[in-house]
Design a protein around this motif. Structure first.
Motif, PDB file in Angstrom:
ATOM      1  N   LYS A 189       0.835  -1.202   0.000  1.00 13.12           N
ATOM      2  CA  LYS A 189       0.000   0.000   0.000  1.00 13.12           C
ATOM      3  C   LYS A 189       0.872   1.257   0.000  1.00 13.12           C
ATOM      4  O   LYS A 189       0.551   2.253  -0.657  1.00 13.12           O
ATOM      5  N   PHE A 190       1.987   1.207   0.724  1.00 17.06           N
ATOM      6  CA  PHE A 190       2.904   2.343   0.764  1.00 17.06           C
ATOM      7  C   PHE A 190       3.474   2.608  -0.624  1.00 17.06           C
ATOM      8  O   PHE A 190       3.495   3.748  -1.104  1.00 17.06           O
ATOM      9  N   ARG A 219       3.056  11.045   7.365  1.00 13.32           N
ATOM     10  CA  ARG A 219       2.536  10.134   8.380  1.00 13.32           C
ATOM     11  C   ARG A 219       2.171   8.800   7.735  1.00 13.32           C
ATOM     12  O   ARG A 219       1.601   8.748   6.646  1.00 13.32           O
ATOM     13  N   TRP A 220       2.531   7.734   8.449  1.00 15.33           N
ATOM     14  CA  TRP A 220       2.177   6.381   8.014  1.00 15.33           C
ATOM     15  C   TRP A 220       1.837   5.588   9.268  1.00 15.33           C
ATOM     16  O   TRP A 220       2.630   5.520  10.199  1.00 15.33           O
ATOM     17  N   ASN A 221       0.623   5.031   9.276  1.00 19.13           N
ATOM     18  CA  ASN A 221       0.136   4.322  10.470  1.00 19.13           C
ATOM     19  C   ASN A 221       0.251   5.190  11.718  1.00 19.13           C
ATOM     20  O   ASN A 221       0.713   4.749  12.783  1.00 19.13           O
ATOM     21  N   ASP A 222      -0.157   6.463  11.555  1.00 19.65           N
ATOM     22  CA  ASP A 222      -0.184   7.418  12.668  1.00 19.65           C
ATOM     23  C   ASP A 222       1.183   7.674  13.289  1.00 19.65           C
ATOM     24  O   ASP A 222       1.298   8.028  14.467  1.00 19.65           O
ATOM     25  N   LYS A 223       2.235   7.497  12.496  1.00 13.80           N
ATOM     26  CA  LYS A 223       3.589   7.758  12.968  1.00 13.80           C
ATOM     27  C   LYS A 223       4.279   8.695  11.981  1.00 13.80           C
ATOM     28  O   LYS A 223       4.141   8.540  10.773  1.00 13.80           O
ATOM     29  N   PRO A 253       8.563   2.600   6.119  1.00 13.98           N
ATOM     30  CA  PRO A 253       8.083   1.394   6.801  1.00 13.98           C
ATOM     31  C   PRO A 253       8.577   0.137   6.090  1.00 13.98           C
ATOM     32  O   PRO A 253       8.954   0.170   4.912  1.00 13.98           O
ATOM     33  N   SER A 270       7.768  -4.133   5.373  1.00 13.31           N
ATOM     34  CA  SER A 270       6.765  -5.194   5.365  1.00 13.31           C
ATOM     35  C   SER A 270       7.375  -6.454   5.962  1.00 13.31           C
ATOM     36  O   SER A 270       8.283  -7.047   5.379  1.00 13.31           O
TER      37      SER A 270
END
Length: 258
Positions: free
Chosen positions: A38-39, A205-209, A227, A229
């Motif tokens: 998805k990223f 931001r990715w996954n609220d980070k 991020p 996987s």
């Protein structure tokens, strides 16, 4: 214009504009093979901020005397019959020498509260294109003054020179292995320049980070946090193990056939 500041000597102008930086970032995201799908598919969103980063660069002439041991591998046959085998041995020779090396524009970031590893990975900067400091080129762009003092920056720059000289010594020793016994270096003609170098900074931001990305605004080089996987990494490890097992099995079968 702050008090007690070493005046800026030169700067690099922005040659990578915002749209080109966005394009380079999109390519960087797509090339992260072990990032979540998805990223890589959706990319990242954020606002680029242009910033001039404070640097000191250092020049120095060095004279180094060194000594050590050169190890050259050779093989001997031991045992007999089924127990016969070849063993590796090493012949050691004492060596020494002297050489000179000039270091030109060793860059040291003079700012804290930033991901130094990511910013350092933006190197090399095209310092041959440095122009005299021009305040007009800073219009609308954040510029940071240094918050790491000159002597502390020189200590880091000298460590980089020392590391490069140790690598030179190992190369001069040669052979298959090296033991460095002594490296003594004299420094002369040390000079420095305070510079402002341009970069694009984005926090997404990715996954609220929050994650940071830096882009060299003269070369387009992208370095950033991303991020990972876990599933892709596990699959790659399992695939590697399966490949090694297949190669070992093929070798065993070949030996049995012969």
């Amino acid at each position: 214009a702050a008090d007690d500041r070493i005046p800026v000597d030169g700067m690099l102008p922005f040659t990578i504009d915002r749209s080109k930086a966005q394009e380079n970032l999109a390519n960087w995201v797509r090339s992260r093979w072990f990032a979540p799908s998805k990223f890589r598919r959706d990319g990242v969103e954020g606002k680029f901020q242009g910033v001039f980063l404070p640097y000191f660069t250092f020049d120095a002439m060095t004279a180094t005397a060194w000594s050590g041991e050169r190890g050259d591998h050779y093989y001997v046959t031991v045992g007999s019959g089924k127990d016969e085998r070849r063993e590796q041995r090493t012949s050691w020779t004492w060596v020494s020498g002297r050489f000179q090396r000039f270091f030109d524009d060793i860059c040291v970031l003079a700012a804290t509260r930033l991901r130094r590893d990511l910013i350092q990975a933006l190197e090399p900067w095209p310092l041959a294109k440095i122009i005299p400091f021009n305040p007009q080129l800073m219009a609308g762009i954040t510029a940071r003054t240094y918050d790491i003092e000159l002597d502390e920056c020189f200590a880091e720059g000298k460590k980089r020179m020392d590391d490069a000289l140790h690598a030179d010594v190992r190369e001069r020793i040669g052979g298959d292995e090296q033991i460095v016994s002594s490296v003594k270096t004299q420094y002369a003609g040390i000079t420095y320049k305070p510079l402002l170098l341009p970069a694009w900074l984005m926090t997404y931001r990715w996954n609220d980070k929050p994650w940071q990305v830096f882009i060299n605004a003269t070369t387009g080089e992208v370095q950033g946090e991303r991020p990972w996987s876990v599933l892709k990494i596990i699959f790659a490890v399992l695939a590697g193990i399966a490949l090694i097992a297949a190669v070992v099995l093929w070798i065993q079968n070949s030996q049995s056939f012969h």
